[in-house]
Design an enzyme around this catalytic site. Structure first.
Site, mmCIF file in Angstrom:
data_model
loop_
_atom_site.group_PDB
_atom_site.id
_atom_site.type_symbol
_atom_site.label_atom_id
_atom_site.label_comp_id
_atom_site.label_asym_id
_atom_site.label_seq_id
_atom_site.Cartn_x
_atom_site.Cartn_y
_atom_site.Cartn_z
ATOM 1 N N GLU A 13 0.833 -1.210 0.000
ATOM 2 C CA GLU A 13 0.000 0.000 0.000
ATOM 3 C C GLU A 13 0.869 1.264 0.000
ATOM 4 O OE1 GLU A 13 -2.388 0.537 3.495
ATOM 5 O OE2 GLU A 13 -3.848 1.833 2.484
ATOM 6 N N LYS A 39 -10.157 2.602 -2.259
ATOM 7 C CA LYS A 39 -10.330 2.031 -0.909
ATOM 8 C C LYS A 39 -11.656 2.475 -0.296
ATOM 9 C CE LYS A 39 -7.574 1.658 3.396
ATOM 10 N NZ LYS A 39 -6.229 1.988 3.975
ATOM 11 N N CYS A 58 -5.874 -2.720 2.450
ATOM 12 C CA CYS A 58 -5.590 -2.630 3.880
ATOM 13 C C CYS A 58 -6.837 -2.749 4.782
ATOM 14 C CB CYS A 58 -4.794 -1.358 4.173
ATOM 15 S SG CYS A 58 -3.839 -1.483 5.718
#
Lengths: 297, 297
Positions: free
Chosen positions: B46, B119, B156
């Site tokens: 990331e 995300k 994540c």
């Protein structure tokens, strides 16, 4: 709000026999042992009163089913009251002629029935012909309120579904509990067996983690021969366990032995973990609609 | 239908430095190494182009963001084309003035952009102030079609949400992929650290299991000091891994060293596992409606 409070739980992992009375005697004895160890909550394994009859499809096995309330709930209610503890049991429910469920029943420590959960996800694969016996549950995913908190009781195959654990959590469950009956086909290679049990532990620990809830899993142990082909059958892999709200294993039973597994839980941990990892805050409920689809095609 | 086909994947776990060019050089070199090992698919960690700037809230760090397409996508596209492999990268996207995302970009092996994922779940806790920097994604949970299959790319914090992995699966994902940046606060006791990393591995392995999909997780490694308090910071715990569709670990990187992690996946395993454990068949979509609620109160 974060005052520490503990909860002592016991899981009774045992070998089942064909004689129902024999299983009930084992359970009765082990509940007394658990009570003497300070247990406040008992979790029994799936369909603990009989052999795992779903290895074959046989209409005669419906004779094992009982109404709820019925003789088995009376016996368990008496144990709950005698030892003043909450019991989570797993019964083969006869709701009506031709309508049967795989039903978990929660007994309050005064001997009353606190609530029940009818297994929602029903498996069906070689050796586990449950779709023949059990109508899928129609009570939804609702935890059962008891004097010890809200119990998120699910049953066996439900353990593979994060949706089930999440719905219990969103309804305020304080614990997740899984009575289960899972084992190996002896003909499978050992590395397959290891991978299967590890997957089974991992997915249930993950429900603890995703929801920051202590999770209790009670499995049966021992070999049960197939009624049709006695040389084959299921080696139930035991390995009952309790994990904390980050999935950390607190205690675990052996694979091949009966076991009374008792552990004290710190129930304040859920709030502590959720403050550090506030997963519920960030769920994208605006984007989850398709979870109710079979497939997004 | 179940014809074996393999897919060689490489994860590049590295230490980030303040100089963007330095990180790009590391990535470029490691992609060349991966290609020489036969990699067809590269997963980067990331926000691999910079230090993890979310340790503090500082408007100046928005200077790190870039448009997509932009200079970084041009550089990565050239690498994809040069080595003829698919790359999953993770960039700080500047979509408009004041509108930024944490965006994964998938490059096809011809150098084109196959798709992107913004995300969806954005964390915010001490040391990880992402809500300041990143607008929550608005592209939903859609896998990216590539020549190697449909890539279920998540980022994540998404890793803690079974909903995200499930939605990718229902949309036909062949793999789950997580670029991530997670680590320890050195001031925490070691047993807390062990439990955190174990939880992080367990939940991601559980997505593999629930969905019978190979899962790739690429984390950064090394200590990065806080810009405000250099004696504290984040010890990124590395431990990048690849697991198979029953959550079995196929390969894993060390915690504290850069690592090029390459493994060949058997992509026929998903179908084989789903025939044995057909979880998708039994989802109770009639009873999942409340998953779109914040809480069932």
């Amino acid at each position: 709000m974060m005052s520490p409070h503990s909860l002592t739980v016991s899981l009774i992992q045992h070998r089942c026999v064909a004689d129902v009375k024999g299983n009930q005697d084992t359970i009765s004895e082990q509940i007394a042992n658990a009570a003497s160890q300070g247990a406040q909550l008992i979790l029994l394994q799936e369909l603990h009163n009989s052999l795992y009859f779903c290895q074959t499809e046989s209409p005669a096995f419906f004779d094992l089913a009982e109404s709820i309330p019925g003789p088995s709930t009376e016996q368990l209610a008496a144990l709950a009251k005698q030892h003043q503890l909450v019991i989570v049991a797993s019964l083969f429910e006869r709701r009506a002629a031709g309508l049967y469920h795989n039903t978990a029943v929660v007994f309050e420590s005064d001997g009353s029935i606190a609530g029940q959960y009818r297994k929602m996800h029903i498996p069906d694969d070689p050796g586990f012909y449950e779709k023949f016996y059990f109508t899928p549950g129609d009570l939804g995913f609702q935890p059962v309120q008891t004097s010890l908190g809200k119990l998120g009781v699910l049953v066996c195959w439900d353990q593979w579904y994060p949706e089930a654990a999440r719905l219990m959590t969103l309804a305020g469950a304080d614990l997740l509990l899984y009575p289960t009956a899972i084992g190996w086909d002896r003909r499978e290679p050992e590395d397959d067996q290891v991978r299967q049990r590890e997957a089974w532990m991992t997915i249930q620990r993950s429900h603890a983690i995703a929801n920051a809830l202590p999770t209790l899993v009670c499995n049966r142990t021992g070999f049960e021969a197939s009624p049709e082909e006695p040389e084959i059958g299921i080696d139930f892999w035991g390995s009952s366990f309790v994990c904390g709200p980050q999935g950390e294993i607190l205690t675990q039973a052996p694979a091949d032995e009966p076991c009374l597994l008792t552990v004290k839980l710190d129930m304040a941990q859920t709030e502590a973990v959720r403050r550090m990892w506030p997963f519920m805050r960030d769920r994208r409920i605006d984007a989850y609609t398709d979870l109710t689809k079979r497939f997004r095609d």
